[in-house]
Design a protein around this motif. Structure first.
Motif, PDB file in Angstrom:
ATOM      1  N   SER A  66       0.925   4.120  -2.875  1.00 58.22           N
ATOM      2  CA  SER A  66       0.716   5.545  -2.597  1.00 58.22           C
ATOM      3  C   SER A  66       1.852   6.384  -3.167  1.00 58.22           C
ATOM      4  O   SER A  66       1.626   7.482  -3.679  1.00 58.22           O
ATOM      5  N   ASP A  96      -3.065   9.423   0.090  1.00 58.12           N
ATOM      6  CA  ASP A  96      -1.729   9.016  -0.359  1.00 58.12           C
ATOM      7  C   ASP A  96      -0.649   9.764   0.414  1.00 58.12           C
ATOM      8  O   ASP A  96       0.366   9.184   0.798  1.00 58.12           O
ATOM      9  N   ARG A 105       0.833  -1.218   0.000  1.00 51.55           N
ATOM     10  CA  ARG A 105       0.000   0.000   0.000  1.00 51.55           C
ATOM     11  C   ARG A 105       0.863   1.262   0.000  1.00 51.55           C
ATOM     12  O   ARG A 105       0.547   2.249  -0.672  1.00 51.55           O
TER      13      ARG A 105
END
Length: 54
Positions: free
Chosen positions: A19, A37, A15
């Protein structure tokens, strides 16, 4: 360490990388990255808005 924790850490890593890619692409296009993000990358969205462009 359990297997569940190891997979959890891998998920966080994926993740975070996602981002970073999304934020870099947004900046390259001249857009502002999403707050989600920025927070995932450890950047305060309010501070990001104060970055000057050259």
């Amino acid at each position: 360490m359990s297997t569940r924790k190891q997979f959890g850490r891998i998920g966080v890593l994926v993740r975070t990388f996602g981002s970073a890619v999304a934020a870099a692409a947004a900046v390259e296009r001249g857009h502002r990255p999403t707050n989600q993000d920025l927070v995932m990358l450890g950047i305060d969205p309010m501070h990001f808005d104060r970055i000057r462009k050259y």
